[in-house]
Write a protein that holds these residues in place. Structure first.
Motif, PDB file in Angstrom:
ATOM      1  N   ALA A  70       0.832  -1.204   0.000  1.00 40.77           N
ATOM      2  CA  ALA A  70       0.000   0.000   0.000  1.00 40.77           C
ATOM      3  C   ALA A  70       0.865   1.251   0.000  1.00 40.77           C
ATOM      4  O   ALA A  70       0.567   2.224  -0.712  1.00 40.77           O
ATOM      5  CB  ALA A  70      -0.924  -0.009   1.219  1.00 40.77           C
ATOM      6  N   LYS A  71       1.943   1.238   0.786  1.00 46.30           N
ATOM      7  CA  LYS A  71       2.853   2.388   0.797  1.00 46.30           C
ATOM      8  C   LYS A  71       3.478   2.607  -0.574  1.00 46.30           C
ATOM      9  O   LYS A  71       3.575   3.736  -1.058  1.00 46.30           O
ATOM     10  CB  LYS A  71       3.963   2.173   1.826  1.00 46.30           C
ATOM     11  CG  LYS A  71       3.548   2.416   3.236  1.00 46.30           C
ATOM     12  CD  LYS A  71       4.725   2.196   4.179  1.00 46.30           C
ATOM     13  CE  LYS A  71       4.331   2.332   5.618  1.00 46.30           C
ATOM     14  NZ  LYS A  71       5.467   2.081   6.523  1.00 46.30           N
ATOM     15  N   GLU A  72       3.891   1.525  -1.213  1.00 45.68           N
ATOM     16  CA  GLU A  72       4.512   1.629  -2.541  1.00 45.68           C
ATOM     17  C   GLU A  72       3.513   2.157  -3.563  1.00 45.68           C
ATOM     18  O   GLU A  72       3.841   2.991  -4.404  1.00 45.68           O
ATOM     19  CB  GLU A  72       5.053   0.264  -2.963  1.00 45.68           C
ATOM     20  CG  GLU A  72       5.744   0.256  -4.302  1.00 45.68           C
ATOM     21  CD  GLU A  72       7.029   1.062  -4.320  1.00 45.68           C
ATOM     22  OE1 GLU A  72       7.424   1.507  -5.415  1.00 45.68           O
ATOM     23  OE2 GLU A  72       7.632   1.263  -3.251  1.00 45.68           O
ATOM     24  N   THR A  73       2.273   1.686  -3.473  1.00 40.61           N
ATOM     25  CA  THR A  73       1.246   2.141  -4.400  1.00 40.61           C
ATOM     26  C   THR A  73       0.961   3.621  -4.208  1.00 40.61           C
ATOM     27  O   THR A  73       0.836   4.366  -5.183  1.00 40.61           O
ATOM     28  CB  THR A  73      -0.043   1.324  -4.196  1.00 40.61           C
ATOM     29  OG1 THR A  73       0.246  -0.047  -4.409  1.00 40.61           O
ATOM     30  CG2 THR A  73      -1.128   1.752  -5.168  1.00 40.61           C
ATOM     31  N   LEU A  74       0.872   4.050  -2.962  1.00 44.26           N
ATOM     32  CA  LEU A  74       0.625   5.468  -2.708  1.00 44.26           C
ATOM     33  C   LEU A  74       1.822   6.321  -3.099  1.00 44.26           C
ATOM     34  O   LEU A  74       1.665   7.442  -3.599  1.00 44.26           O
ATOM     35  CB  LEU A  74       0.285   5.683  -1.229  1.00 44.26           C
ATOM     36  CG  LEU A  74      -1.069   5.160  -0.790  1.00 44.26           C
ATOM     37  CD1 LEU A  74      -1.226   5.304   0.709  1.00 44.26           C
ATOM     38  CD2 LEU A  74      -2.185   5.895  -1.514  1.00 44.26           C
ATOM     39  N   ARG A  75       3.036   5.809  -2.875  1.00 40.06           N
ATOM     40  CA  ARG A  75       4.242   6.565  -3.193  1.00 40.06           C
ATOM     41  C   ARG A  75       4.381   6.768  -4.693  1.00 40.06           C
ATOM     42  O   ARG A  75       4.694   7.846  -5.169  1.00 40.06           O
ATOM     43  CB  ARG A  75       5.473   5.847  -2.645  1.00 40.06           C
ATOM     44  CG  ARG A  75       6.766   6.658  -2.801  1.00 40.06           C
ATOM     45  CD  ARG A  75       7.961   5.910  -2.268  1.00 40.06           C
ATOM     46  NE  ARG A  75       8.256   4.672  -2.980  1.00 40.06           N
ATOM     47  CZ  ARG A  75       8.860   4.597  -4.166  1.00 40.06           C
ATOM     48  NH1 ARG A  75       9.212   5.685  -4.797  1.00 40.06           N
ATOM     49  NH2 ARG A  75       9.091   3.431  -4.726  1.00 40.06           N
ATOM     50  N   THR A  76       4.117   5.717  -5.453  1.00 38.71           N
ATOM     51  CA  THR A  76       4.269   5.818  -6.907  1.00 38.71           C
ATOM     52  C   THR A  76       3.062   6.465  -7.569  1.00 38.71           C
ATOM     53  O   THR A  76       3.175   6.984  -8.676  1.00 38.71           O
ATOM     54  CB  THR A  76       4.495   4.423  -7.525  1.00 38.71           C
ATOM     55  OG1 THR A  76       3.376   3.595  -7.218  1.00 38.71           O
ATOM     56  CG2 THR A  76       5.778   3.804  -7.015  1.00 38.71           C
ATOM     57  N   GLY A  77       1.917   6.431  -6.919  1.00 38.53           N
ATOM     58  CA  GLY A  77       0.721   7.043  -7.480  1.00 38.53           C
ATOM     59  C   GLY A  77       0.074   6.216  -8.569  1.00 38.53           C
ATOM     60  O   GLY A  77      -0.754   6.724  -9.321  1.00 38.53           O
ATOM     61  N   LYS A  78       0.425   4.957  -8.709  1.00 45.50           N
ATOM     62  CA  LYS A  78      -0.140   4.117  -9.768  1.00 45.50           C
ATOM     63  C   LYS A  78      -1.641   3.937  -9.610  1.00 45.50           C
ATOM     64  O   LYS A  78      -2.366   3.915 -10.594  1.00 45.50           O
ATOM     65  CB  LYS A  78       0.544   2.752  -9.782  1.00 45.50           C
ATOM     66  CG  LYS A  78       1.962   2.792 -10.289  1.00 45.50           C
ATOM     67  CD  LYS A  78       2.548   1.411 -10.338  1.00 45.50           C
ATOM     68  CE  LYS A  78       3.980   1.440 -10.858  1.00 45.50           C
ATOM     69  NZ  LYS A  78       4.565   0.097 -10.903  1.00 45.50           N
ATOM     70  N   LEU A  79      -2.116   3.832  -8.405  1.00 40.26           N
ATOM     71  CA  LEU A  79      -3.541   3.632  -8.174  1.00 40.26           C
ATOM     72  C   LEU A  79      -4.323   4.859  -8.618  1.00 40.26           C
ATOM     73  O   LEU A  79      -5.353   4.750  -9.276  1.00 40.26           O
ATOM     74  CB  LEU A  79      -3.812   3.345  -6.688  1.00 40.26           C
ATOM     75  CG  LEU A  79      -5.255   3.067  -6.300  1.00 40.26           C
ATOM     76  CD1 LEU A  79      -5.727   1.773  -6.961  1.00 40.26           C
ATOM     77  CD2 LEU A  79      -5.397   2.953  -4.806  1.00 40.26           C
ATOM     78  N   LEU A  80      -3.822   6.019  -8.320  1.00 41.28           N
ATOM     79  CA  LEU A  80      -4.506   7.249  -8.715  1.00 41.28           C
ATOM     80  C   LEU A  80      -4.471   7.451 -10.223  1.00 41.28           C
ATOM     81  O   LEU A  80      -5.433   7.926 -10.815  1.00 41.28           O
ATOM     82  CB  LEU A  80      -3.892   8.448  -7.989  1.00 41.28           C
ATOM     83  CG  LEU A  80      -4.008   8.427  -6.468  1.00 41.28           C
ATOM     84  CD1 LEU A  80      -3.266   9.607  -5.860  1.00 41.28           C
ATOM     85  CD2 LEU A  80      -5.457   8.438  -6.043  1.00 41.28           C
ATOM     86  N   LYS A  81      -3.377   7.103 -10.869  1.00 36.48           N
ATOM     87  CA  LYS A  81      -3.285   7.233 -12.320  1.00 36.48           C
ATOM     88  C   LYS A  81      -4.282   6.325 -13.016  1.00 36.48           C
ATOM     89  O   LYS A  81      -4.905   6.712 -13.992  1.00 36.48           O
ATOM     90  CB  LYS A  81      -1.874   6.909 -12.803  1.00 36.48           C
ATOM     91  CG  LYS A  81      -0.858   7.957 -12.424  1.00 36.48           C
ATOM     92  CD  LYS A  81       0.524   7.562 -12.872  1.00 36.48           C
ATOM     93  CE  LYS A  81       1.583   8.545 -12.394  1.00 36.48           C
ATOM     94  NZ  LYS A  81       2.925   8.101 -12.730  1.00 36.48           N
TER      95      LYS A  81
END
Length: 86
Positions: A70-81
């Motif tokens: 979850a931290k990695e996903t939020l850090r990279t912003g892939k989920l938001l993209k």
């Protein structure tokens, strides 16, 4: 007698001594209960609660894996993209 049985008997004896100490209010028995409890916790905890500790450790490792993902996903912003693309 196996190792776990020995610690269970000591734990049961400690509980009985505690009940006796509460009923009779004899101070030296309290100290005996405290010492025996500390001994059981220090040396017998790993034997008595081995399976529980292993399950707890496994659940914690799974939790850390999900948390890191979850931290990695939020850090990279892939989920938001991906949401924006939809």
């Amino acid at each position: 007698m196996n190792e776990k049985g020995k610690w269970l008997i000591l734990l049961f004896a400690d509980v009985l001594l505690f009940i006796v100490a509460m009923a009779t209010n004899v101070t030296p028995i309290y100290f005996l209960v405290i010492l025996l409890s500390f001994f059981i916790y220090k040396d017998g905890n790993a034997v008595l609660f081995k399976e529980y500790d292993e399950r707890k450790k496994q659940k914690y490792e799974e939790y850390r894996l999900v948390q890191d993902a979850a931290k990695e996903t939020l850090r990279t912003g892939k989920l938001l993209k991906k949401k924006r693309e939809l």
